[in-house]
Write a protein that holds these residues in place. Structure first.
Motif, mmCIF file in Angstrom:
data_model
loop_
_atom_site.group_PDB
_atom_site.id
_atom_site.type_symbol
_atom_site.label_atom_id
_atom_site.label_comp_id
_atom_site.label_asym_id
_atom_site.label_seq_id
_atom_site.Cartn_x
_atom_site.Cartn_y
_atom_site.Cartn_z
ATOM 1 N N ASP A 16 -3.580 -1.098 6.717
ATOM 2 C CA ASP A 16 -3.130 -0.474 5.548
ATOM 3 C C ASP A 16 -3.737 -1.476 4.532
ATOM 4 O OD1 ASP A 16 -2.079 1.683 6.914
ATOM 5 O OD2 ASP A 16 -0.045 1.101 6.263
ATOM 6 N N LEU A 17 -3.213 -2.665 4.502
ATOM 7 C CA LEU A 17 -3.661 -3.885 3.506
ATOM 8 C C LEU A 17 -5.206 -4.021 3.512
ATOM 9 C CD1 LEU A 17 -0.608 -6.285 4.166
ATOM 10 C CD2 LEU A 17 -1.012 -4.689 2.124
ATOM 11 N N ALA A 18 -5.806 -4.029 4.639
ATOM 12 C CA ALA A 18 -7.213 -4.247 4.587
ATOM 13 C C ALA A 18 -8.119 -3.133 3.769
ATOM 14 C CB ALA A 18 -7.688 -4.614 5.935
ATOM 15 N N CYS A 38 -6.029 -6.808 -5.887
ATOM 16 C CA CYS A 38 -5.319 -6.401 -7.333
ATOM 17 C C CYS A 38 -3.737 -6.095 -6.924
ATOM 18 C CB CYS A 38 -5.924 -4.961 -7.679
ATOM 19 S SG CYS A 38 -5.069 -4.112 -8.975
ATOM 20 N N PHE A 39 -2.998 -6.867 -7.473
ATOM 21 C CA PHE A 39 -1.418 -6.966 -7.025
ATOM 22 C C PHE A 39 -0.946 -6.270 -8.126
ATOM 23 C CE2 PHE A 39 -2.962 -10.886 -4.538
ATOM 24 C CZ PHE A 39 -2.763 -10.402 -3.310
ATOM 25 N N ALA A 40 0.501 -5.742 -7.841
ATOM 26 C CA ALA A 40 1.311 -5.146 -8.926
ATOM 27 C C ALA A 40 2.793 -5.496 -8.266
ATOM 28 C CB ALA A 40 1.230 -3.694 -9.068
ATOM 29 N N GLY A 41 3.613 -5.397 -9.568
ATOM 30 C CA GLY A 41 5.143 -5.529 -9.168
ATOM 31 C C GLY A 41 5.572 -7.068 -8.687
ATOM 32 N N VAL A 42 6.597 -7.021 -8.526
ATOM 33 C CA VAL A 42 7.346 -8.506 -8.430
ATOM 34 C C VAL A 42 7.751 -8.464 -6.929
ATOM 35 C CG1 VAL A 42 9.411 -9.705 -9.046
ATOM 36 C CG2 VAL A 42 8.044 -8.480 -10.898
ATOM 37 N N GLU A 43 7.656 -9.719 -6.238
ATOM 38 C CA GLU A 43 7.972 -9.760 -5.060
ATOM 39 C C GLU A 43 9.636 -10.025 -4.852
ATOM 40 O OE1 GLU A 43 4.272 -12.663 -2.962
ATOM 41 O OE2 GLU A 43 5.324 -13.213 -4.716
ATOM 42 N N LEU A 54 4.929 -12.805 7.692
ATOM 43 C CA LEU A 54 3.882 -12.696 7.008
ATOM 44 C C LEU A 54 3.973 -12.259 5.573
ATOM 45 C CD1 LEU A 54 1.518 -11.017 9.901
ATOM 46 C CD2 LEU A 54 1.567 -13.462 9.228
ATOM 47 N N SER A 55 3.160 -12.987 4.879
ATOM 48 C CA SER A 55 3.290 -12.658 3.342
ATOM 49 C C SER A 55 2.340 -11.734 2.924
ATOM 50 C CB SER A 55 2.979 -13.996 2.530
ATOM 51 O OG SER A 55 2.586 -13.653 1.093
ATOM 52 N N VAL A 56 2.701 -10.681 2.325
ATOM 53 C CA VAL A 56 1.727 -9.646 1.922
ATOM 54 C C VAL A 56 0.501 -10.279 0.829
ATOM 55 C CG1 VAL A 56 1.519 -7.570 0.547
ATOM 56 C CG2 VAL A 56 3.434 -7.852 2.134
ATOM 57 N N ARG A 57 0.982 -11.213 0.134
ATOM 58 C CA ARG A 57 0.155 -11.802 -0.886
ATOM 59 C C ARG A 57 -1.000 -12.593 -0.051
ATOM 60 N NH1 ARG A 57 0.018 -12.998 -6.197
ATOM 61 N NH2 ARG A 57 2.271 -12.337 -6.491
ATOM 62 N N ARG A 58 -0.400 -13.535 1.023
ATOM 63 C CA ARG A 58 -1.366 -14.307 1.316
ATOM 64 C C ARG A 58 -2.116 -13.617 2.578
ATOM 65 N NH1 ARG A 58 -0.666 -19.622 1.308
ATOM 66 N NH2 ARG A 58 1.483 -20.282 0.095
ATOM 67 N N VAL A 59 -1.492 -12.389 3.126
ATOM 68 C CA VAL A 59 -2.502 -11.835 4.215
ATOM 69 C C VAL A 59 -3.610 -11.001 3.354
ATOM 70 C CG1 VAL A 59 -2.330 -9.523 5.454
ATOM 71 C CG2 VAL A 59 -0.829 -11.385 5.893
ATOM 72 N N CYS A 60 -3.366 -10.511 2.092
ATOM 73 C CA CYS A 60 -4.303 -9.592 1.374
ATOM 74 C C CYS A 60 -5.458 -10.909 0.846
ATOM 75 C CB CYS A 60 -3.778 -9.210 0.109
ATOM 76 S SG CYS A 60 -2.839 -7.757 0.605
ATOM 77 N N LEU A 61 -5.086 -12.001 0.589
ATOM 78 C CA LEU A 61 -5.867 -13.060 0.152
ATOM 79 C C LEU A 61 -6.739 -13.286 1.409
ATOM 80 C CD1 LEU A 61 -3.926 -15.172 -2.324
ATOM 81 C CD2 LEU A 61 -5.796 -13.747 -2.799
ATOM 82 N N GLN A 62 -6.265 -13.603 2.453
ATOM 83 C CA GLN A 62 -6.997 -13.635 3.701
ATOM 84 C C GLN A 62 -8.374 -12.648 4.007
ATOM 85 O OE1 GLN A 62 -5.280 -15.430 7.130
ATOM 86 N NE2 GLN A 62 -6.685 -14.934 8.524
ATOM 87 N N LEU A 63 -7.712 -11.441 3.851
ATOM 88 C CA LEU A 63 -8.600 -10.439 4.201
ATOM 89 C C LEU A 63 -9.447 -10.326 2.933
ATOM 90 C CD1 LEU A 63 -5.843 -7.846 4.732
ATOM 91 C CD2 LEU A 63 -7.380 -8.170 6.603
ATOM 92 N N ALA A 64 -9.175 -10.512 1.799
ATOM 93 C CA ALA A 64 -10.164 -10.623 0.799
ATOM 94 C C ALA A 64 -11.377 -11.568 0.840
ATOM 95 C CB ALA A 64 -9.549 -10.747 -0.574
ATOM 96 N N GLY A 65 -11.002 -12.819 1.681
ATOM 97 C CA GLY A 65 -12.182 -13.688 1.854
ATOM 98 C C GLY A 65 -13.020 -12.948 2.786
ATOM 99 N N THR A 66 -12.828 -12.444 3.979
ATOM 100 C CA THR A 66 -13.867 -11.742 4.930
ATOM 101 C C THR A 66 -14.466 -10.487 4.207
ATOM 102 O OG1 THR A 66 -12.450 -12.548 6.613
ATOM 103 C CG2 THR A 66 -13.914 -10.742 6.895
ATOM 104 N N ASP A 79 1.228 -3.104 -3.977
ATOM 105 C CA ASP A 79 2.599 -3.342 -4.546
ATOM 106 C C ASP A 79 3.150 -4.546 -3.725
ATOM 107 O OD1 ASP A 79 5.220 -3.220 -5.517
ATOM 108 O OD2 ASP A 79 5.495 -1.321 -4.897
ATOM 109 N N LEU A 80 3.812 -5.316 -4.293
ATOM 110 C CA LEU A 80 4.238 -6.509 -3.842
ATOM 111 C C LEU A 80 6.062 -6.378 -3.624
ATOM 112 C CD1 LEU A 80 2.416 -9.365 -5.553
ATOM 113 C CD2 LEU A 80 2.015 -8.469 -3.210
ATOM 114 N N ALA A 81 6.428 -5.058 -3.723
ATOM 115 C CA ALA A 81 8.124 -5.151 -3.945
ATOM 116 C C ALA A 81 8.441 -5.364 -2.488
ATOM 117 C CB ALA A 81 8.444 -3.834 -4.308
#
Length: 341
Positions: free
Chosen positions: A212-214, A282-287, A264-276, A224-226
């Motif tokens: 989903d995140l990918a 594009c993040f929204a909300g507060v963790e 697994l951190s949503v933010r960190r997983v997304c950043l790893q995905l983004a690299g590949t 959403d980071l909620a």
């Protein structure tokens, strides 16, 4: 792990580790998989069939039961040597007609669409187990549940343990706890041997939280980071633990979390995905300070750590999405904090 075709993916998801072969050697005979046509069922059933083939000497049949609204799914299972039976599991006469078997994997249930259809959700998740237990009182039953029965867990605790009190949020999670209580009741009163499997979240290249995140990262969709964190486990490893849990089925029932070892951190997983994927996140909300999390150290002690770790899984999913790989079209909605699916 580089997989580029659905056929190779099905092979990987149904590859039985040695401990599954040994578990089925210790639990001989036929295996009936109830609700086989879901996301995990086909490859779980095939894993059993492949383990039986490794054992040899007529180790047993695999029988998959479902409504089979998609006939292609039934054809695929039968091409793998799995016997199929079509019918409505809420029909008591149909359940009574099912063949005897010493081993049952219970995968039937309802999650998506439960909001607005609460009565069917409770019928599937809390009534059906009683029909199954009455039909198979002397069998071993590995019964799928969900980590959602725990409710939200503070991140610093690292996930709920099997000994933690359930605190389900929403009718889906409450009905799943109802499912567990029915299985526990029959384990206590009829001596049925049961293992209850609290899973979150099975993941493959076309489905799961990471998938989903990918796709959100690839599309530039706001994330959403909620719900700040999650567990994920390669579906083949979840299949394997579920099958092997037949050896843990007991009276009273055994409860077993199935999850990867990482929070697994949503933010960190997304950043790893983004690299590949060569995209910006594009993040929204507060963790938030809590999430739906399970600690699966008990299953890791019993069966070992998953064969595929989180970082490898993230890279494989990113590669699949980047190459234009397909999706099952079934978002997990893992980010829901109100229990509404």
């Amino acid at each position: 792990m580089e997989i580029r075709t659905v056929e190779a993916l099905d092979d990987a998801l149904s590859d039985p580790p040695a401990y599954v072969v040994e578990a089925l050697r210790a639990c001989p005979g036929d295996v009936v998989v109830l609700g086989v046509a879901g996301k995990m069922g086909p490859t779980l059933a095939r894993m059993v069939a492949r383990a039986h083939a490794a054992i040899g000497n007529g180790a047993g049949k695999v029988i998959g039961v479902s409504r089979f609204s998609n006939s292609a799914e039934r054809d695929r299972l039968e091409s793998w040597g799995i016997q199929t039976i079509q019918g409505d599991l809420l029909d008591e006469r149909f359940v009574a007609s099912l063949p005897d078997a010493p081993n049952i994997v219970y995968m039937a249930g309802m999650k998506f669409g439960s909001t607005g259809n609460e009565s069917l959700t409770w019928a599937m998740n809390a009534h059906l187990p009683s029909l199954v237990c009455r039909r198979y009182p002397s069998s071993r039953i590995a019964a799928f549940s969900t980590g959602n029965v725990y409710g939200l867990c503070p991140l610093h605790l690292g996930g709920n343990l099997e000994t933690d009190a359930p605190a389900p949020v929403g009718e889906y999670a409450m009905s799943c706890l109802g499912r567990e209580r029915i299985f526990e009741h029959f384990a206590q009163t009829a001596g049925t041997r049961v293992s209850i499997l609290r899973l979150n979240y099975a993941t493959e290249l076309r489905y799961g939280v990471i998938a989903d995140l990918a796709r959100k990262v690839a599309a530039g969709t706001e994330i959403d980071l909620a719900m700040p964190a999650f567990n994920a486990i390669w579906q083949a490893d979840a299949n394997a633990v579920a099958i092997a849990s037949l050896t843990c089925a007991a009276s009273p029932a055994t409860v077993l979390n199935i999850a990867g070892p990482e929070v697994l951190s949503v933010r960190r997983v997304c950043l790893q995905l983004a690299g590949t994927l060569e995209r910006e996140c594009c993040f929204a909300g507060v963790e938030s300070s809590d999430a739906i999390l399970s600690n699966a150290q008990k299953s890791h002690r019993l069966f070992g750590y998953p064969r595929v770790g989180a970082s490898e899984l993230i890279d494989a999913i990113a590669g699949w999405v980047k190459a234009g790989g397909g999706t099952l079209g079934k978002p997990t909605h893992f980010e829901a904090r109100d229990g509404k699916y």
